[in-house]
Design an enzyme around this catalytic site. Structure first.
Site, PDB file in Angstrom:
ATOM      1  N   LYS A 283      57.853  15.058  45.468  1.00 30.37           N
ATOM      2  CA  LYS A 283      58.543  13.770  45.419  1.00 30.37           C
ATOM      3  C   LYS A 283      58.562  13.119  46.810  1.00 30.37           C
ATOM      4  O   LYS A 283      58.486  13.823  47.818  1.00 30.37           O
ATOM      5  CB  LYS A 283      60.001  13.986  44.980  1.00 30.37           C
ATOM      6  CG  LYS A 283      60.194  14.356  43.530  1.00 30.37           C
ATOM      7  CD  LYS A 283      61.669  14.583  43.212  1.00 30.37           C
ATOM      8  CE  LYS A 283      61.898  14.962  41.776  1.00 30.37           C
ATOM      9  NZ  LYS A 283      61.529  13.920  40.793  1.00 30.37           N
ATOM     10  N   ASP A 294      69.936  18.250  39.907  1.00 29.17           N
ATOM     11  CA  ASP A 294      69.044  18.483  38.775  1.00 29.17           C
ATOM     12  C   ASP A 294      69.480  19.662  37.890  1.00 29.17           C
ATOM     13  O   ASP A 294      68.805  20.011  36.930  1.00 29.17           O
ATOM     14  CB  ASP A 294      67.602  18.682  39.266  1.00 29.17           C
ATOM     15  CG  ASP A 294      66.568  18.107  38.320  1.00 29.17           C
ATOM     16  OD1 ASP A 294      66.937  17.249  37.487  1.00 29.17           O
ATOM     17  OD2 ASP A 294      65.396  18.526  38.397  1.00 29.17           O
ATOM     18  N   ASP A 353      56.052  18.006  38.707  1.00 32.64           N
ATOM     19  CA  ASP A 353      57.382  17.390  38.764  1.00 32.64           C
ATOM     20  C   ASP A 353      57.985  17.196  37.368  1.00 32.64           C
ATOM     21  O   ASP A 353      59.157  16.881  37.234  1.00 32.64           O
ATOM     22  CB  ASP A 353      57.297  16.047  39.507  1.00 32.64           C
ATOM     23  CG  ASP A 353      58.649  15.571  40.003  1.00 32.64           C
ATOM     24  OD1 ASP A 353      59.609  16.368  39.950  1.00 32.64           O
ATOM     25  OD2 ASP A 353      58.732  14.412  40.443  1.00 32.64           O
ATOM     26  N   GLU A 355      59.026  19.369  35.395  1.00 33.85           N
ATOM     27  CA  GLU A 355      59.351  20.789  35.273  1.00 33.85           C
ATOM     28  C   GLU A 355      60.507  21.050  34.314  1.00 33.85           C
ATOM     29  O   GLU A 355      60.620  22.139  33.752  1.00 33.85           O
ATOM     30  CB  GLU A 355      59.687  21.369  36.659  1.00 33.85           C
ATOM     31  CG  GLU A 355      61.138  21.198  37.120  1.00 33.85           C
ATOM     32  CD  GLU A 355      61.586  19.746  37.291  1.00 33.85           C
ATOM     33  OE1 GLU A 355      60.712  18.878  37.406  1.00 33.85           O
ATOM     34  OE2 GLU A 355      62.798  19.496  37.285  1.00 33.85           O
ATOM     35  N   ARG A 357      61.143  19.891  31.336  1.00 36.07           N
ATOM     36  CA  ARG A 357      60.675  20.154  29.974  1.00 36.07           C
ATOM     37  C   ARG A 357      60.047  21.544  29.871  1.00 36.07           C
ATOM     38  O   ARG A 357      60.082  22.161  28.814  1.00 36.07           O
ATOM     39  CB  ARG A 357      59.710  19.044  29.544  1.00 36.07           C
ATOM     40  CG  ARG A 357      58.491  18.915  30.402  1.00 36.07           C
ATOM     41  CD  ARG A 357      57.808  17.554  30.255  1.00 36.07           C
ATOM     42  NE  ARG A 357      58.565  16.483  30.885  1.00 36.07           N
ATOM     43  CZ  ARG A 357      58.206  15.207  30.889  1.00 36.07           C
ATOM     44  NH1 ARG A 357      57.096  14.826  30.277  1.00 36.07           N
ATOM     45  NH2 ARG A 357      58.950  14.293  31.486  1.00 36.07           N
TER      46      ARG A 357
HETATM   47  N1  BES Z   1      64.594  15.686  37.761  1.00 33.40           N
HETATM   48  C1  BES Z   1      63.611  14.689  37.529  1.00 33.40           C
HETATM   49  C2  BES Z   1      64.186  13.466  36.818  1.00 33.40           C
HETATM   50  C3  BES Z   1      65.181  12.637  37.570  1.00 33.40           C
HETATM   51  C4  BES Z   1      64.785  11.476  38.195  1.00 33.40           C
HETATM   52  C5  BES Z   1      66.516  12.977  37.574  1.00 33.40           C
HETATM   53  C6  BES Z   1      65.709  10.691  38.846  1.00 33.40           C
HETATM   54  C7  BES Z   1      67.436  12.201  38.243  1.00 33.40           C
HETATM   55  C8  BES Z   1      67.042  11.054  38.862  1.00 33.40           C
HETATM   56  C9  BES Z   1      62.491  15.254  36.671  1.00 33.40           C
HETATM   57  O1  BES Z   1      62.221  16.594  36.835  1.00 33.40           O
HETATM   58  C10 BES Z   1      61.258  14.504  37.029  1.00 33.40           C
HETATM   59  O2  BES Z   1      60.833  14.623  38.150  1.00 33.40           O
HETATM   60  N2  BES Z   1      60.691  13.772  36.086  1.00 33.40           N
HETATM   61  C11 BES Z   1      59.507  13.039  36.317  1.00 33.40           C
HETATM   62  C12 BES Z   1      58.611  13.232  35.122  1.00 33.40           C
HETATM   63  C13 BES Z   1      57.212  12.698  35.321  1.00 33.40           C
HETATM   64  C14 BES Z   1      56.499  13.462  36.416  1.00 33.40           C
HETATM   65  C15 BES Z   1      56.468  12.802  34.020  1.00 33.40           C
HETATM   66  C16 BES Z   1      59.876  11.577  36.499  1.00 33.40           C
HETATM   67  O3  BES Z   1      60.796  11.107  35.834  1.00 33.40           O
HETATM   68  O4  BES Z   1      59.267  10.928  37.341  1.00 33.40           O
HETATM   69 ZN    ZN Z   2      63.800  17.756  37.471  1.00 36.96          ZN
HETATM   70 MN    MN Z   3      60.889  16.925  38.462  1.00 33.30          MN
END
Ligand code: BES
Ligand code: ZN
Ligand code: MN
Length: 504
Positions: A283, A294, A353, A355, A357
């Site tokens: 990220k 998270d 990222d 992860e 799921r």
């Molecule tokens: N933990 C994040 C989602 C998240 C984003 C939580 C902002 C709180 C605030 C999750 O693991 C994630 O990174 N999701 C990605 C998925 C994508 C790579 C398909 C996302 O939402 O960008």
């Molecule tokens: Zn996450």
């Molecule tokens: Mn993630």
């Protein structure tokens, strides 16, 4: 924070702060007449001058010489016809936050009958305490505060009512106390930094909860996860020095036809990523520190068990928490890697990222052994849900309309709004992989639904709802009713859901 119930004329209540919730456009209600008279008309002047209008979150602080309360805080409830248990909870939270700012260790909360819009006494007791605990909350554990900014904790709230309703209000405050305790635990766990709140730490806290309340407790370590075949969870965990943990809590409250207590349980599954760096698909640095949140789904499940342990409703409930860090390293899983899930389906990891799921799919497959009556997972799963619904609502998806409706209904009572997103077949296309059964990321569009559809691929044989709390688990700004940071979203929703199912 402790709670109490009092029935006395408001002018006679000896308290550092008496908060009175009033709706918009009200004249001085009859039940405030004694307070108004004793204080030389200070309430009347605040209202007739137009200074206090009763709008939602509005407050006016008064110093009523002549009456016993040292201060009176008028708190707005908004339009009279819109008053619900949620607006009252919010007013209690606004009052509690103010009490803390004023350094009041105790405060008293009253909603005159005229302002309640029919909200029953039991609900009043419950939401007053829930709101008070929410509004007074602050995380001070890691600060050695400078003496001048140190504010004392708000230690107690007293709910004022008529003598005839005191029993019902008290019954409500008991529920409120239990919810407040769960809420407190959840927010505490959420707030802890990733170097303290590791998967092992979560497991230790879960074990403590189990010992305290008599839940069955199971924990799997890395070797046991390998034995179970949880390849998806292990793939996320392999980049970290921290040991993953798979945590199971079982509360047996009984229920079920023959009175044998063997009714099929409700299973709550919480995402426990104690820090999400994104892994190799790392990220950006901006706000990455928020990714300590998270594990908010996991924290909501643990908080709900704290509440359950205190309320002991007649229902069986299982809590399942897959816990791990998501870090990049020489041993981390890579984009393009294919892993085998607990269910047996293979997954192509497009984006490390995505992860959440991966760890949830193994948990959703694991819970089949409990033959659950319903499964609800809760996860900070996608940034896309923040784009779709902001910080206002939890995104919901599922495979069973009645269960979805039941969850939304619980959310409404809890003041935790839930909004559905569709899992239509067309969206399944997003997850087609060239070399595995499914891929873990779908690309740009419909990000939250792709996450939901991925999980659905691993749901077999039970009604299921997925709650995406990425937008609601924490706030980045201060609100009138709560301080910036974690919200414990899910604890109240789960509690309402369980109490209704248990017939309580
Ligand atoms: N933990 C994040 C989602 C998240 C984003 C939580 C902002 C709180 C605030 C999750 O693991 C994630 O990174 N999701 C990605 C998925 C994508 C790579 C398909 C996302 O939402 O960008
Ligand atoms: Zn996450
Ligand atoms: Mn993630």
């Amino acid at each position: 924070m402790t709670s109490g119930v009092a029935h006395a004329p408001l002018a006679q209540i000896d308290t550092p702060l008496l908060a009175v919730a009033l709706s918009q456009g009200s004249t001085v209600p009859a039940s405030l007449a004694d307070l108004d008279r004793a204080s030389g008309g200070v309430v009347t002047r605040a209202i007739t001058s137009g200074d206090f209008k009763g709008k939602r979150d509005e407050t006016t602080l008064l110093y009523p010489g002549g009456a016993k309360p040292a201060r009176v805080l008028l708190v707005g409830l908004g339009k009279p016809g819109d008053v619900t248990r949620n607006t009252i909870r919010r007013a209690a939270a606004v009052a509690a936050k103010r009490a803390r700012a004023l350094g009041a260790k105790h405060f008293t909360f009253a909603v005159p009958l005229e302002a309640r819009n029919g909200v029953p006494p039991r609900d009043l007791g419950q939401v007053a305490v829930e709101g008070a605990a929410q509004g007074a909350w602050a995380f001070t554990e890691l600060k050695k505060a400078a003496p001048d900014e140190a504010k004392p904790e708000v230690e107690s709230v007293t709910v004022v009512c008529d003598q005839a309703e005191a029993r019902d209000v008290t019954a409500g405050t008991r529920v409120g106390d239990a919810v407040a305790a769960g809420h407190r635990l959840t927010r505490y766990l959420q707030m802890l930094p990733g170097n303290v709140c590791t998967p092992t730490y979560l497991a230790d806290r879960a074990k403590e909860l189990a010992n305290e309340h008599g839940f069955a407790f199971t924990v799997l370590d890395r070797a046991q996860l390998q034995h179970e075949g949880m390849g998806a969870l292990l793939a996320v965990a392999q980049g970290s020095q921290q040991e993953p943990r798979f945590i199971v809590l079982e509360y047996r409250g009984g229920g079920g036809g023959g009175g044998g207590g063997d009714a099929a349980p409700v299973a709550l599954v919480g995402k426990g990523v104690t820090f999400d760096s994104g892994g190799i698909s790392i990220k950006p640095a901006q706000n990455m520190e928020d990714m300590k949140f998270d594990m908010s789904g996991a924290a909501a499940v643990l908080g709900t068990f704290e509440t359950l342990g205190r309320l002991k409703p007649k229902l069986n409930v299982v809590g399942v928490i897959p816990a791990t860090e998501n870090l990049p390293s020489g041993t981390a899983v890579k984009p393009g890697d294919v892993v085998k899930s607990h269910l047996g389906k293979t997954i192509e990891i497009i984006n490390t990222d995505a992860e959440g799921r991966l760890i949830l799919c193994d948990a959703l497959s694991y819970v089949r052994r409990f033959k659950p009556a319903a499964v609800i997972d809760i996860a900070t799963l996608t940034g896309a849900v923040v784009v779709a619904l902001g910080q206002v609502a939890v995104g919901a998806m599922g495979n069973d309309e009645p269960l979805l409706a039941e969850v939304r209904d619980a959310g409404e009572r809890a003041g935790e709004r839930v909004w559905p997103l569709p899992l239509w077949d067309e969206y399944r296309e997003l997850l087609k992989s060239d070399i595995a059964d499914v891929k873990n990321s779908g690309g740009r569009g419909a990000g939250s639904i792709a996450g939901g559809w991925f999980l659905r691929e691993f749901v077999e044989g039970y009604p299921w709802v997925h709650l995406d709390i990425a937008g609601t688990a924490y706030t980045d700004g201060e609100g009138p009713h709560q301080t910036k940071g974690p919200t414990a979203v899910g604890v109240r929703l789960f509690t309402e859901f369980i109490l209704k199912r248990a017939g309580a």
